[in-house]
Write an enzyme that holds these catalytic residues in place. Structure first.
Site, PDB file in Angstrom:
ATOM      1  N   ASN A 175       1.025  -0.934   0.040  1.00  0.00           N
ATOM      2  CA  ASN A 175       0.064  -0.210  -0.246  1.00  0.00           C
ATOM      3  C   ASN A 175       0.755   1.083   0.116  1.00  0.00           C
ATOM      4  OD1 ASN A 175      -3.304  -0.889   0.207  1.00  0.00           O
ATOM      5  ND2 ASN A 175      -1.855  -1.402   1.249  1.00  0.00           N
ATOM      6  N   HIS A 191      -8.975  -1.308   5.913  1.00  0.00           N
ATOM      7  CA  HIS A 191      -8.644  -2.992   6.539  1.00  0.00           C
ATOM      8  C   HIS A 191      -9.023  -3.451   6.163  1.00  0.00           C
ATOM      9  CE1 HIS A 191      -9.439  -5.294  10.477  1.00  0.00           C
ATOM     10  NE2 HIS A 191     -10.441  -5.786   9.834  1.00  0.00           N
ATOM     11  N   LEU A 237      -1.773  -0.736  18.295  1.00  0.00           N
ATOM     12  CA  LEU A 237      -2.694   1.095  18.518  1.00  0.00           C
ATOM     13  C   LEU A 237      -2.521   1.574  18.662  1.00  0.00           C
ATOM     14  CD1 LEU A 237      -5.706  -1.227  20.263  1.00  0.00           C
ATOM     15  CD2 LEU A 237      -6.293  -0.143  19.042  1.00  0.00           C
ATOM     16  N   ASN A 269      -7.143   5.076   8.290  1.00  0.00           N
ATOM     17  CA  ASN A 269      -6.690   3.313   8.357  1.00  0.00           C
ATOM     18  C   ASN A 269      -7.269   2.855   7.031  1.00  0.00           C
ATOM     19  OD1 ASN A 269      -5.277   1.144   9.429  1.00  0.00           O
ATOM     20  ND2 ASN A 269      -6.974   0.200   9.914  1.00  0.00           N
ATOM     21  N   MET A 279       0.537  -1.746  12.540  1.00  0.00           N
ATOM     22  CA  MET A 279       0.269  -2.961  13.317  1.00  0.00           C
ATOM     23  C   MET A 279       0.477  -2.739  15.094  1.00  0.00           C
ATOM     24  SD  MET A 279      -0.466  -5.407  11.276  1.00  0.00           S
ATOM     25  CE  MET A 279      -1.041  -6.834  12.541  1.00  0.00           C
TER      26      MET A 279
HETATM   27  C1  GRF Z   1      -3.161  -4.905   3.802  1.00  0.00           C
HETATM   28  O1  GRF Z   1      -3.907  -6.235   3.966  1.00  0.00           O
HETATM   29  C2  GRF Z   1      -3.895  -3.614   5.365  1.00  0.00           C
HETATM   30  O2  GRF Z   1      -5.530  -3.941   4.680  1.00  0.00           O
HETATM   31  C3  GRF Z   1      -3.591  -3.671   6.398  1.00  0.00           C
HETATM   32  O3  GRF Z   1      -2.634  -3.943   6.042  1.00  0.00           O
HETATM   33  C4  GRF Z   1      -2.203  -4.904   5.425  1.00  0.00           C
HETATM   34  C5  GRF Z   1      -0.741  -4.187   4.800  1.00  0.00           C
HETATM   35  O4  GRF Z   1       0.370  -5.239   3.534  1.00  0.00           O
HETATM   36  N1  GRF Z   1      -3.995  -2.863   7.267  1.00  0.00           N
HETATM   37  P1  GRF Z   1       1.357  -3.635   2.916  1.00  0.00           P
HETATM   38  O5  GRF Z   1       2.771  -3.956   3.801  1.00  0.00           O
HETATM   39  O6  GRF Z   1       0.656  -2.732   2.688  1.00  0.00           O
HETATM   40  O7  GRF Z   1       1.127  -4.580   1.404  1.00  0.00           O
END
Ligand code: GRF
Length: 214
Positions: free
Chosen positions: A16, A111, A94, A109, A92
């Site tokens: 992402n 999810h 909170l 965020n 990862m």
């Molecule tokens: C994604 O699936 C997102 O929805 C979740 O953590 C993952 C991160 O993936 N919160 P990346 O590190 O961006 O490949």
């Protein structure tokens, strides 16, 4: 560069993050990624940031007396860089009120489920174990809870009988990489309005996008 000043928080692979970097560099997002914040200095996302020449704020939580202490340091950095939007992308941890309150309404965020179903860790595994035939992705504002903030956009993903965590994860990731830059581009254009739990995307074309299942 003018435009929205963005900080990304991430702990993992950074797919992402990479999509956001590319969207900012090709002009889809009218803004710039000014900082990567990561609690995992060895993570792949950190290598991606370094290759792209994006400054990193790396830290190890165990080096601090409390979560509030390392978050206070992060808030100071965000303020110094005049960050407009904080984007969590696989971060990862909170967050405490130190960041949540400082960046209320400017903190989002992504999810991998259709919230409020399957919050927290391993959302893809939770969906498979439950036996749903439809899951998806949610982009939402961050509040004090676990994946509980106001919803900005969602996309649905069908689950087939053959799907594994790997195959479903791949389908979800591919759509995330389109959706997250799109949502951030709405912020850059000033189109996202938050009132209580209700989020309105001011341009009609974007409103239609939020309702379209993929
Ligand atoms: C994604 O699936 C997102 O929805 C979740 O953590 C993952 C991160 O993936 N919160 P990346 O590190 O961006 O490949």
């Amino acid at each position: 560069m003018s435009g929205l000043r963005i900080a990304v928080f991430a702990s993992g692979q950074g797919s992402n993050f990479q999509a956001l970097v590319e969207a900012a560099s090709n002009g889809k997002i009218k803004g710039s990624i000014e900082l990567l914040v990561s609690d995992k200095p060895q993570a792949l996302v950190v290598q991606k940031a370094q290759s792209a020449g994006i400054p990193c704020h790396l830290f190890q939580p165990k080096d601090y007396p409390s979560r509030e202490a390392y978050e206070q340091e992060i808030v100071e950095k965000l303020n110094n860089l005049k960050i407009d939007l904080v984007v969590l992308a696989g971060y990862m941890r909170l967050l405490t009120p130190v960041i949540v309150e400082a960046y209320a309404g400017r903190l989002i965020n992504i999810h991998p489920s259709l919230l409020p179903a399957f919050p927290g860790k391993n959302a893809i595994g939770q969906a498979l174990d439950y036996g749903v035939t439809l899951t998806g992705i949610t982009v939402h504002f961050v509040d004090g809870g676990m994946d509980t903030g106001p919803i900005i956009a969602q996309r649905a993903v069908e689950v087939s009988a053959e799907d594994t965590a790997e195959s479903l994860g791949a389908s979800i990731h591919a759509i995330e990489q389109q959706l997250y830059p799109e949502v951030v581009s709405w912020f850059a254009r000033g189109l996202v309005k938050l009132e209580g739990r209700k989020v309105t995307i001011l341009a009609k074309e974007c409103q239609e996008n939020t309702q379209t299942a993929t």
